[in-house]
Every structure is written in structure tokens, then in C-alpha cells.
Design an enzyme around this catalytic site. Sequence first.
Site, short mmCIF file in Angstrom:
data_model
loop_
_atom_site.label_atom_id
_atom_site.label_comp_id
_atom_site.label_asym_id
_atom_site.label_seq_id
_atom_site.Cartn_x
_atom_site.Cartn_y
_atom_site.Cartn_z
N HIS A 127 0.82 -1.21 0.00
CA HIS A 127 0.00 0.00 0.00
C HIS A 127 0.85 1.26 0.00
CE1 HIS A 127 0.40 -0.06 4.52
NE2 HIS A 127 0.42 1.24 4.34
N ASP A 157 0.08 -7.67 1.66
CA ASP A 157 0.51 -6.26 1.65
C ASP A 157 2.03 -6.13 1.68
OD1 ASP A 157 0.16 -3.52 1.52
OD2 ASP A 157 -0.05 -3.27 3.69
N GLY A 230 3.42 6.57 8.09
CA GLY A 230 4.78 6.69 7.56
C GLY A 230 5.68 5.56 8.00
N ASN A 231 5.29 4.87 9.09
CA ASN A 231 6.04 3.68 9.52
C ASN A 231 5.73 2.47 8.66
OD1 ASN A 231 6.11 4.99 12.64
ND2 ASN A 231 7.85 3.69 12.08
N SER A 232 4.67 2.52 7.87
CA SER A 232 4.27 1.37 7.07
C SER A 232 5.42 0.89 6.19
CB SER A 232 3.07 1.73 6.19
OG SER A 232 1.91 1.91 6.96
N GLY A 288 -8.21 -26.46 -3.03
CA GLY A 288 -9.43 -26.55 -3.84
C GLY A 288 -10.66 -26.91 -3.06
N VAL A 289 -10.80 -26.38 -1.84
CA VAL A 289 -11.99 -26.65 -1.03
C VAL A 289 -12.57 -25.33 -0.54
CG1 VAL A 289 -11.21 -28.91 -0.26
CG2 VAL A 289 -10.63 -26.90 1.10
N ILE A 291 -14.44 -23.81 2.79
CA ILE A 291 -14.46 -24.22 4.19
C ILE A 291 -15.29 -23.26 5.03
CG2 ILE A 291 -12.25 -25.44 4.14
CD1 ILE A 291 -10.94 -22.93 5.29
#
Length: 505
Positions: A127, A157, A230-232, A288-289, A291
Site C-alpha cells: 500500500h 501487503d 509513515g512507519n508502514s 481446492g476446497v 471451508i
Amino acid sequence: MTNKTLVRAARRTVVAAATAAMLATSVAPVFAQATPPTNGPASVADLAQKLLGAVVNISTSQTVKGTEGPGAVPMPQLPEGSPFQDFFDDFFNKRGGDNDGGSQKVQSLGSGFVIDAEQGIVVTNNHVIADADDIEVNFSDGVTLKATLVGTDTKTDIAVLKVDPKGHKLTAVKFGDSNTMRIGDWVMAIGNPFGLGGTVTVGIISARNRDINSGPYDDFIQTDAAINRGNSGGPLFNMNGEVIGINTAIISPSGGSIGIGFSIPSQLAVGVVDQLRQYGETRRGWLGVRIQPVTDDIAESLGMKEAKGALVAGIIKGGPVDNGQIQPGDVITKFDGKEIDEMRDLPRVVAESPVGKAVDVELVRKGKEMTVQVTLGRLEDGEKLAGSEEGAAGEDNGSDNGAEVATASVLGMTIGELNDDARSKFGIAPDISGVVITDVAKDSAAAERGIQPGEVITEIAQESVKTPKDVMDRIGALKEQGRKNALLMLASKTGELRFVTIRMD
């Protein structure tokens, strides 16, 4: 202080010491006195100095239309003939003319860290760089380098960037093992909060395995180390200087730190980063299930001692287990040696597994434990397959010309035979079999579970039903067994399956 004052202080000290000695000899201590807790590490200065050079600021720019930028003010709507019309026309036209007909450059800031000095590889959040036209990496000594995008993963992310390693002497850090971290361990965050680069904060791990509903693989480390906007994308270090998390989100009513920040654990990040570096995309395992959670009611209906695992509600056609190895109604309790305590555990451990790997899956089927071996497909291919399956499932034609069918009333539902008229009335796909629900009584147990007319009962207590009589017989048999709940497998009109438990009071 006079000599008299000193003497008095000395006398008080002697008296206090004598009193303490008397108490100590007359009353035996119940508990040994523990060492008072400290306020944290004596200093993290040496550690921070060693790591600051590897943490970078990420700045991006994006060209958007003037009315789309953050903080953009739209042209006010004025009444016709307003004396202010000319003023606002002049102001907004000039503003648009200064940025190429209304477009403008939008700047954003984030953090990142170098993990490979020789190749110039930088890790950050997706992001932070999403939709950016230009990406720059700013180092602590003031050097700025252009960055190219290697790959991104929206599900976790994470983004991987590359800079020219010849353009600057790089310092790299390495990933540590987040699995070894415990609640209460000290951690250090370095980043670019509010554009203030090279900011160091210290805290502890407040919690682990947090699910904040941001993606399918949520397993965040929670920390009280100050993390702000800004820490992201910045690193969360252990006290050995290893990256055990990527700071990505905060909870804050004000936009500032209130001591609740979240980091992607290195255990999850390492595999994603490696795949992005190698392929420019992710290649996750796929079972492929479909749940759903195992509730207490479902566990009781299946004869399980405790509610754990992931209940298989459906099988994707053309998927890795569309051969009967795993069936609707199975409860997966262990995957490739890893315990599945909750439903959300399964997607994560499957996704972390290599495509094409043969794995053992432990499950409970009709009350019996068994192990099957399956070969995993690729999730990205499976998403396309699942999408095409949903698109080909058909739509409700809205017709309402169904004739009367043989019906019965049970558990607050009116049920009937699934014949051509019923299929036409409710738009039920031709490959679905079972007993159709034609009506649901208000305030009934079935209504509480969200059951709707047009859904089809395909199984009760993991046994198929074809007629209303089958349903009545199965419910009667369960009551004779002393069961309090009936486990129904329902199919939507397009064939999607789900399990529901209904009280049989």
C-alpha cells in the site's frame, strides 16, 4: 544542614534500622522478595546505530486529476446570478491551469528496509507504493535512488523493490524467526513516521496471531512500540537486530500511535519475498476446497469431542481434490503435520506450501479419523477456475409458475420434491439434487440460521436425502439417538454448499 540536624537524621536512620531488624527476627517472610522489574533495556543505542543505515524512507508520486487528489476542494455550487460566481470561476480556473488542466502530483511517504546489499533489494508494504508513477528510496545519509518494482502481493501487503547497488553503499539486515518471539519480548521499530526519517521506538510484543480482517492470511504481531503514519513498510527488530516483522497497520481514532500496532510476521513474509524476487509474483499452494468454521453445534452433530479444525463445505470442480480424496462434510484437523485449530489456520498453511507438493491431510469423516495424501495445485490458477465456475452456474430466471409438489413441514421449514417445476420457480441449477425448501417460518430455528426458500437440503447428518420422506426419517432417527441438533448440508441455487445446524427441540 547543621550538625544537630545531621544527628537527628542519623538517629532516625538507626531507629528505623533497629525496628526493621526486630520485625525481621519476629516475623518470618512468607515470600522471597523478587528483583524489582526494570523499565526495559539499559540502552538500544548500539543496536540502533548498527541498523539505521539499512532502514530507508520510501517516497512515491502519482499523477491524478485535480479533483481526485487528497484534500482537493471541489468547485462550490452557487445559485444562478450569484455575485461570487466570477470570483470562484477565476480562482478554480487558475488552480487548474497551474497543474496541467486539473491534474496534479500526489506525494506519499512510507518506510522500507534493505535485505540484500549486493542486489539492491528493498522490502516495503504494497500500500506504500500502490499505483505510484515514480518510487524513490531515501537513505539515512541523504542519498536518494530511483527504485523499480520487482513484485507485489496484495494478500499480505508486501512489495519488493530494487535499486542500483552501485549508486550507493548499502547496508542490509536479515530476517529472524518470528516463531521464537514471545509475548513480552522487547522489540524495536525504525521508520519514517510523518516524514521524520530515522525514528527509533522501542516496546514489547503485546500479542500474537492477531486477525484484523485485512486479508486472508492475517496472523499479525501486535506491539506497543510507537508506530505512526509513515512507519508502514518499516522493520520490527528483535534485540539481536533481526527483522521479525514488517510494520503495516495501527488502530488509532486520532491517526497517531495509541500503542496498538501490527506487523506482518517474518515467518509469513519470508516466503512471499522469496517468491516475488524469483518470479515477480506469488505461487501459493491450493487445496481446492470451500471451508467454514466448526462450531460447537457442528462438532456435536459430527460426534467430535471438541470444536476444532476446518469444515469442508464444498469442493472446487477441477481442483486438486475433485477426485473424492476429500469430501464435503470432512473436518480437516491437521495439514502436512501442522495442527488446524481454527478455520483460518488452513488457508495460511496451505498457501505457505509449495505448488505440486504431496502432503498428508488428517481429517474426520463421519466420526472416523483418517489420513489422505493430496497433491497441491496453484492458488492463482484456482482463483481463475473458481471464478469461471461461479460465472457458469446460472442465474435466477425469476419465473413463478411452479405447480404444487408433495410437501412436508419440519424444523420450521416447508420442504418439497425437487422437480422441474421447483427448479424453474427458484432457478435451481440442473446438477443439484436433494429436497427443496419452499418456505421458512418466521422466528423459527431455521430462520435464525439464515435458511432461505430456494435452498436445497442435500444431506442430513452426512447422509444424502432425495425426498421429503427421507428428511423426515433422518430427523426422526436423530431424535431417537438423543441428538439435540441436526446437521444439514444446504446447496444454494447455483450449487454452493454450506453446513448449518438446527435445534430439534
